[in-house]
Design a protein around this motif. Structure first.
Motif, mmCIF file in Angstrom:
data_model
loop_
_atom_site.group_PDB
_atom_site.id
_atom_site.type_symbol
_atom_site.label_atom_id
_atom_site.label_comp_id
_atom_site.label_asym_id
_atom_site.label_seq_id
_atom_site.Cartn_x
_atom_site.Cartn_y
_atom_site.Cartn_z
ATOM 1 N N TYR A 546 -6.266 -1.502 -1.614
ATOM 2 C CA TYR A 546 -4.571 -1.831 -0.648
ATOM 3 C C TYR A 546 -3.574 -0.841 -2.185
ATOM 4 O O TYR A 546 -4.103 -0.850 -2.994
ATOM 5 C CB TYR A 546 -3.993 -2.910 -1.507
ATOM 6 N N LEU A 554 1.555 -5.164 -0.969
ATOM 7 C CA LEU A 554 0.579 -4.098 -0.842
ATOM 8 C C LEU A 554 -0.450 -3.865 0.463
ATOM 9 O O LEU A 554 -0.553 -4.607 1.526
ATOM 10 C CB LEU A 554 -0.554 -4.473 -1.541
ATOM 11 N N PRO A 556 -3.166 -1.818 2.904
ATOM 12 C CA PRO A 556 -4.324 -1.535 2.681
ATOM 13 C C PRO A 556 -4.489 -0.591 3.714
ATOM 14 O O PRO A 556 -3.958 0.448 4.408
ATOM 15 C CB PRO A 556 -5.235 -2.468 3.889
#
Length: 805
Positions: A546, A554, A556
């Motif tokens: 992340y 955050l 990915p």
């Protein structure tokens, strides 16, 4: 004083650190990570006999004495071990000095045996203890004087200098023998010892000076040799020259003095049956030589034909004999190299290393196995490679040679899948050595990398089919795998993710980032962050990474990127700024380096290697090629140098040719002996042949000096003068030849540590002396007569009156 607990010194102290507050709760480091005390770089591994170890490999400074250096290191080891924790064991697993010490011990023993054999020769011929003491003292004092010269030149006692001293035992006694024998012959004719010493030394002075000066002249080309070979043998040549110079001074001063004091008149002296029997045996040999010499002089054309045949045989033997560089030694050490698949992971490579180490360790004649892979201290090895150092048990405890052990290990290691292992013996002398999987290298280089990558595997595959080569491998590393992360820059920009954030996140995960330093009283330790090792092995881990986006969320990595696996080169090697691929190889048992080099050249020529790809030997093989082309020039330079020196001494163009006529038979004998004992014509053997030039010409010098003197003083005809010279000098010729032959015997028959390096020298000298001794006793007188006729014809040609026009 105010002290703050701002320093964390152990892994346990990092566990309760708060890294984030979320939903009113504290997230500590222990909740998301494993914190351990470990090494800084996890992608490195070392094993000693299968046990994890940290290796400290030390090298001496240039010019430092290796034995003294090792002794000093061992002296401080107890102090170092006392400072380590009790669970840590400090031990020496690799030490280069035991084979060196063993080799020096064997050479020292050979030196003592040579001295004893030389003194025994003198006693057998003279059968007088007092007379035997005189050359015995000359040998010992000459060697002691040589030690003094070596000290002044800052030389050490090593394989080459001790080898020179061993050979010198057969040289330094020659001058004393010639002087002693001449003085003894005067005493046997009834002269008093003092009178005989003065007259005999005066008669023989020029002969002794000629012998020694021409022998030292042989070493001039060696002293002027360039490159590493020249640097190595310069010490050898200087040591021998010093020994000869010291022996010359002793033979003209100390030897006559000792003869006057120790020798006694033979009037009325009673001899035992053994003495009389040996005297009759020597008289029979001398009478047989006298009769056969008369026959040879009557058939002089046949003797000239024999010399011509000897020259032709020399050329033929030089062409057919297998040629090498330095003999392969058994030093009790091996180096190994594991080259696995280029896409192997570190964990798999670590496992392969452990398997190979275990197989080698199980061999009953292996003492220690050290192996390591990864890291930056592996000598420049790539990620799919590992290195090993193998110490064998002491020479006297082993039943197998290093070659037999390597053959045995190759069979066992070939059963391990995915871990091709290459072994090579460690050599004391390795000139032009390059780091590779084997002792010898053939490098292909070109401007077009794609063309080079296409041809190099085909050449390597062809080399694997050659019977003279084993352990063929390549340093071509163009089949590795890499994961390419392809970023959707528009999406990343919309999410507020800059490329630097992506780089930092990936480095945090896979780059072993240093985030802090922990200081202690004696040391400092780096704090390193990365993902757990189980996530290294597969690219799918990238989906779980992340990245912080704008606003702190955050995201990915897979939301704005994808990854692809591509082929890549792990390394691109260069030579002279051009891309290059090097094929390494060892020699098959019984194969010669010269034959292997010729086979490689022939194979690449038949393949039709493009002109844009240049193939050349490197390292030891390149040095061998250079030495091979220089060998005839080196021998020719020695011959020319000796001819010039003899020409100056005799003030003649003719007589030096007569003396040098003794050499073809010596060369033929040396090469024949090497062939019989299946020994390559190596640099060591060539040095032996050059030494023969200095040894065998002594026979001619002793004959010709007396013949010339008899012609001048007694008015004898050349035929009678040379005939009398051969008979009178028969005993000193036999004595000096036997002394040189037995002085080289311990080198030829040695089987101790490092004896492979010394053996060709002894074999060449012994073979050359045996053949030359048999032939030159007959051919030299014939050549003398023909050269004398040539001298008279040239004199008449120069003095004839000019024709009237």
């Amino acid at each position: 004083d105010i002290h703050a607990n701002d320093q964390l010194r152990t892994a346990q102290e990092y566990l309760p650190l708060v890294i984030r507050h979320q939903s009113g709760a504290s997230v500590r480091l222990a909740d998301v990570a494993e914190v351990v005390d470990s090494v800084e770089d996890l992608r490195t591994s070392g094993l000693v006999n299968g046990q994890p170890a940290v290796m400290v490999i030390m090298f001496r400074q240039p010019g430092a004495n290796i034995i003294e250096t090792v002794d000093n290191v061992r002296q401080i080891l107890p102090q170092l071990e006392a400072s380590l924790p009790g669970a840590v064991k400090l031990s020496v697993v690799l030490d280069r000095t035991p084979p060196i010490r063993g080799s020096l011990h064997d050479v020292e023993r050979a030196l003592i045996i040579s001295c004893l054999l030389v003194i025994l020769v003198v006693f057998i011929f003279l059968r007088n203890v007092r007379a035997t003491v005189i050359p015995g003292v000359a040998v010992v004092v000459s060697l002691i004087g040589t030690f003094g010269v070596m000290y002044l030149f800052d030389y050490s006692l090593d394989n080459l200098s001790l080898m020179a001293l061993t050979i010198a035992t057969g040289f330094v006694v020659d001058d004393a023998i010639v002087v002693l024998e001449n003085i003894t012959s005067h005493i046997e004719r009834g002269e008093r010892p003092m009178q005989a010493a003065l007259r005999g030394a005066k008669e023989i002075t020029f002969t002794v000076v000629s012998m020694s000066a021409s022998l030292v002249a042989v070493f001039i080309p060696i002293l002027l040799m360039g490159g590493m070979v020249g640097r190595l043998f310069r010490e050898f040549a200087v040591t021998l020259s010093a020994a000869i110079a010291v022996s010359l001074v002793l033979s003209l001063t100390t030897t006559p003095m000792m003869c006057a004091l120790l020798l006694k008149p033979r009037d009325g002296e009673a001899h035992g049956r053994l003495y009389r029997a040996s005297e009759r045996a020597f008289d029979l040999v001398r009478e047989g030589y006298e009769q056969s010499l008369r026959w040879a002089l009557r058939h002089s054309r046949l003797m000239l034909g024999l010399i011509a045949l000897t020259l032709a045989i020399n050329v033929y033997l030089y062409i057919v004999i297998p040629k090498g560089f330095f003999p392969e030694q058994d030093t009790g050490r091996l180096s190994g190299f594991i080259q696995a698949a280029q896409d192997i992971s570190f964990q798999a490579m670590k496992e392969k290393l452990a398997q190979v180490v275990e197989v080698i360790r199980q061999d009953p004649e292996v003492d220690h196995v050290v192996g390591f892979t990864g890291g930056t201290g592996g000598g420049g090895i790539s990620a799919n490679a590992a290195r090993m150092f193998i110490s064998l048990k002491p020479f006297e405890e082993r039943k197998s040679s290093v070659g037999q052990i390597m053959t045995r290990l190759r069979k066992k290691l070939s059963t391990l899948p995915g871990a091709p292992t290459f072994l090579q013996p460690v050599q004391d002398i390795r000139i032009g050595g390059r780091g590779s999987n084997a002792l010898y290298q053939f490098t292909m280089q070109g401007e077009d990398l794609e063309e080079l990558n296409s041809w190099a595997p085909r050449v390597v595959q062809k080399l694997r089919t050659l019977p003279d080569l084993v352990d063929v491998s390549s340093d071509q590393q163009n089949k590795g795998l890499q994961t390419a992360l392809i970023i959707d820059r528009d999406t990343a920009s919309r999410l507020g993710i800059r490329p630097k954030i992506i780089d930092d996140t990936l480095y945090d995960a896979f780059g072993q980032r240093q985030i802090s330093i922990s200081y202690t009283l004696l040391n400092q330790y780096h704090v390193v962050m990365e993902v757990a090792p189980r996530f290294w092995e597969r690219p799918e881990t990238l989906r779980d990474i992340y990245v912080p986006a704008g606003g702190g969320a955050l995201v990915p990595l897979s939301a704005f990127s994808r990854h692809e696996t591509k082929a890549t080169a792990l390394a691109v090697n260069h030579q002279s700024q051009f891309p290059a691929v090097t094929a390494s190889f060892n020699l098959a048992p019984g194969a010669a380096l010269g034959d292997a080099v010729a086979a490689v050249e022939d194979a690449t020529r038949r393949m039709g290697l493009p002109a844009s790809i240049r193939g050349s030997f490197q390292g030891t093989a390149q040095a061998f090629q250079s030495s091979l082309s220089n060998q005839p020039l080196l021998i020719l330079a020695a011959l020319v140098t000796v001819y010039i020196v003899l020409g100056v001494l005799y003030e003649s163009y003719i007589h030096p040719i007569t003396i040098l006529s003794t050499l073809p038979s010596a060369g033929m004998g040396a090469v024949l002996a090497l062939l019989i004992f299946k020994t390559d014509l190596s640099i060591i053997a060539v040095i032996g042949i050059i030494l023969l030039i200095g040894i065998v010409k002594k026979n001619g010098i002793m004959m010709i000096d007396f013949a010339l003197d008899a012609e001048r003083k007694s008015g004898l005809a050349p035929e009678e003068a040379i005939f009398q010279a051969c008979l009178l000098r028969f005993r000193p010729i036999m004595m000096t030849t036997m002394a040189a032959l037995l002085g080289a015997m311990p080198l030829a028959l040695g089987h101790g540590v490092g004896s492979e390096l010394r053996r060709p020298l002894g074999i060449a000298i012994i073979g050359g002396l045996i053949i030359s001794q048999v032939l030159t006793l007959y051919t030299t007188p014939v050549v003398y007569l023909y050269m004398d006729r040539l001298r008279l014809w040239l004199a008449a040609f120069r003095n004839r009156p000019a024709r009237q026009g």
